[in-house]
Design an enzyme around this catalytic site. Structure first.
Site, mmCIF file in Angstrom:
data_model
loop_
_atom_site.group_PDB
_atom_site.id
_atom_site.type_symbol
_atom_site.label_atom_id
_atom_site.label_comp_id
_atom_site.label_asym_id
_atom_site.label_seq_id
_atom_site.Cartn_x
_atom_site.Cartn_y
_atom_site.Cartn_z
ATOM 1 N N GLY A 44 -12.845 29.422 -5.795
ATOM 2 C CA GLY A 44 -13.634 30.010 -6.866
ATOM 3 C C GLY A 44 -13.708 29.046 -8.034
ATOM 4 N N GLN A 49 -15.022 26.182 -16.528
ATOM 5 C CA GLN A 49 -14.140 25.174 -15.925
ATOM 6 C C GLN A 49 -14.831 23.837 -15.699
ATOM 7 O OE1 GLN A 49 -12.683 27.922 -12.605
ATOM 8 N NE2 GLN A 49 -10.883 26.693 -13.072
ATOM 9 N N CYS A 88 -5.094 27.621 -9.967
ATOM 10 C CA CYS A 88 -6.322 27.517 -10.758
ATOM 11 C C CYS A 88 -6.649 26.032 -10.881
ATOM 12 C CB CYS A 88 -6.102 28.133 -12.144
ATOM 13 S SG CYS A 88 -7.545 28.025 -13.216
ATOM 14 N N LEU A 89 -7.898 25.677 -10.640
ATOM 15 C CA LEU A 89 -8.273 24.256 -10.691
ATOM 16 C C LEU A 89 -8.047 23.669 -12.084
ATOM 17 C CD1 LEU A 89 -11.532 24.277 -8.528
ATOM 18 C CD2 LEU A 89 -9.254 23.499 -7.856
ATOM 19 N N HIS A 130 -10.087 36.774 -10.889
ATOM 20 C CA HIS A 130 -9.611 35.534 -11.523
ATOM 21 C C HIS A 130 -10.773 34.812 -12.220
ATOM 22 C CE1 HIS A 130 -7.010 31.737 -11.441
ATOM 23 N NE2 HIS A 130 -8.200 31.278 -11.773
ATOM 24 N N GLU A 131 -11.900 34.687 -11.502
ATOM 25 C CA GLU A 131 -13.041 33.953 -12.078
ATOM 26 C C GLU A 131 -13.677 34.749 -13.223
ATOM 27 O OE1 GLU A 131 -13.080 30.979 -11.313
ATOM 28 O OE2 GLU A 131 -11.836 31.189 -9.531
ATOM 29 N N HIS A 134 -12.042 34.076 -16.422
ATOM 30 C CA HIS A 134 -12.446 32.807 -17.051
ATOM 31 C C HIS A 134 -13.638 33.013 -17.994
ATOM 32 C CE1 HIS A 134 -9.979 29.627 -15.385
ATOM 33 N NE2 HIS A 134 -10.156 30.041 -14.145
HETATM 34 NI NI NI Z 1 -9.000 29.518 -12.501
#
Ligand code: NI
Length: 162
Positions: A44, A49, A88-89, A130-131, A134
């Site tokens: 995701g 991000q 998380c990236l 999660h996304e 963000h």
């Molecule tokens: Ni994330």
């Protein structure tokens, strides 16, 4: 090429703006997000991000197809919480057990501006939640205990108020 923004950049803690124009530029941006997601081996990715403060995220979870969510609203979450390990990236190398609702219903628009409703559970529900966070400037370290959050952020060279 889109670059992944890592923790410490204010864009990650800013509430993203709704998309107002569904055009080719938006569709191309979403396509590029999938390229970035694949390159980074994620499941995701939210627009903040990659430094773009817009309410857009994409998912490509195991057992599911790639999906685009624009101006999403979570309209239902199941009351029971499930704990599972997340990464998380924007926090390379950090993984935490995070509790989230096990199922949800989300309404969003695709890149052509067409509305849709999706019910999700399991990994897809987790990725969506999660996304979605963000887009509100909320990070997965905000969903763990203050002590664990402080340890995590020390890892990134930054103290937080408890
Ligand atoms: Ni994330």
């Amino acid at each position: 090429m889109q670059q992944i923004v890592t923790y410490g950049d204010p864009v990650l803690e800013t509430r993203a703006e709704p998309v107002t124009e569904f055009n080719e530029e938006l569709a191309a941006f979403c396509e590029e997000m999938f390229v970035t997601l694949k390159r980074e081996r994620g499941i995701g990715l939210a627009a903040p991000q990659v430094g773009v403060s817009k309410r857009v995220f994409v998912t490509d979870a195991d057992g599911d197809r790639p999906r685009i969510f624009i101006n999403p609203e979570i309209v239902m979450t199941s009351p029971e919480l499930v704990e599972y390990e997340e990464g998380c990236l924007s926090f390379p190398g950090l993984y935490f057990m995070v509790k989230r609702s096990g199922a949800l219903r989300v309404q969003a628009f695709n890149e052509k501006g067409r509305p849709f409703t999706l019910e999700a559970e399991g990994m897809l529900a987790r990725v969506i939640l999660h996304e979605y966070d963000h887009l509100d400037g909320k990070l997965f370290v905000d969903r763990i205990s203050p002590l664990r959050k402080q340890r995590a952020l020390l890892h990134y060279g930054r103290l937080v108020k408890m």
